[in-house]
Write a protein that holds these residues in place. Sequence first.
Motif, PDB file in Angstrom:
ATOM      1  N   ARG A  88       0.838  -1.208   0.000  1.00 59.40           N
ATOM      2  CA  ARG A  88       0.000   0.000   0.000  1.00 59.40           C
ATOM      3  C   ARG A  88       0.870   1.254   0.000  1.00 59.40           C
ATOM      4  N   SER A  89       1.916   1.227   0.819  1.00 59.50           N
ATOM      5  CA  SER A  89       2.825   2.364   0.882  1.00 59.50           C
ATOM      6  C   SER A  89       3.503   2.599  -0.461  1.00 59.50           C
ATOM      7  N   GLN A 114       2.376   1.734  -3.404  1.00 59.86           N
ATOM      8  CA  GLN A 114       1.383   2.241  -4.354  1.00 59.86           C
ATOM      9  C   GLN A 114       1.144   3.729  -4.137  1.00 59.86           C
ATOM     10  N   ASP A 115       1.072   4.151  -2.864  1.00 56.04           N
ATOM     11  CA  ASP A 115       0.877   5.573  -2.560  1.00 56.04           C
ATOM     12  C   ASP A 115       2.037   6.419  -3.097  1.00 56.04           C
ATOM     13  N   LEU A 116       3.234   5.833  -3.099  1.00 53.70           N
ATOM     14  CA  LEU A 116       4.413   6.549  -3.599  1.00 53.70           C
ATOM     15  C   LEU A 116       4.645   6.309  -5.088  1.00 53.70           C
ATOM     16  N   GLN A 117       3.638   5.738  -5.761  1.00 58.65           N
ATOM     17  CA  GLN A 117       3.656   5.505  -7.201  1.00 58.65           C
ATOM     18  C   GLN A 117       4.863   4.685  -7.648  1.00 58.65           C
TER      19      GLN A 117
END
Length: 117
Positions: free
Chosen positions: A81-82, A84-87
Motif C-alpha cells: 500500500r505504501s 502504491q501511494d508513492l507511485q
Amino acid sequence: MERGSSKHAARVDDRMSDEVRGEVQGIPGGRAEEWRTTEPPGEDQPGTTEVLDDAESERFSRFGRYVGLSALPGDRDALRRSAQDLQAPDDILDDLDRLPEGQTFQNLAEVWRALAE
C-alpha cells in the motif's frame, strides 16, 4: 602575550588533546581509552557487517525510495500500500508481492533479505 588555555597547564592541554586525537582525526581504532570503544550489537539488534556492492546498493536504494518508512514495521500488504501511494513502478510492486504472507518486517533491510531468499 601568549594565547592559550587559562584553565590548564600546557602539559595538561597536550595530554587532553592526545586523548581525543583518534576521534578528531578519524584514525581507525584510535580511541584513547578502552571504555570509549564501541560495543558489539546486542542479541536483538542487527549486525553491521553486511556490505552491499555498488550494483546491489543502487537497487536497494531505489527499492527504499518506494517504501515509506511509516509502513514499518509492517507486513507485505502494508508495504505494498505504501509503495502504491508513492507511485512505485511495477517491478517494485512485483517484488513486494513475492514477500511471505503474514510476516512483519521491522526495517527495509529485513525486507531486502527476504526478497533475496
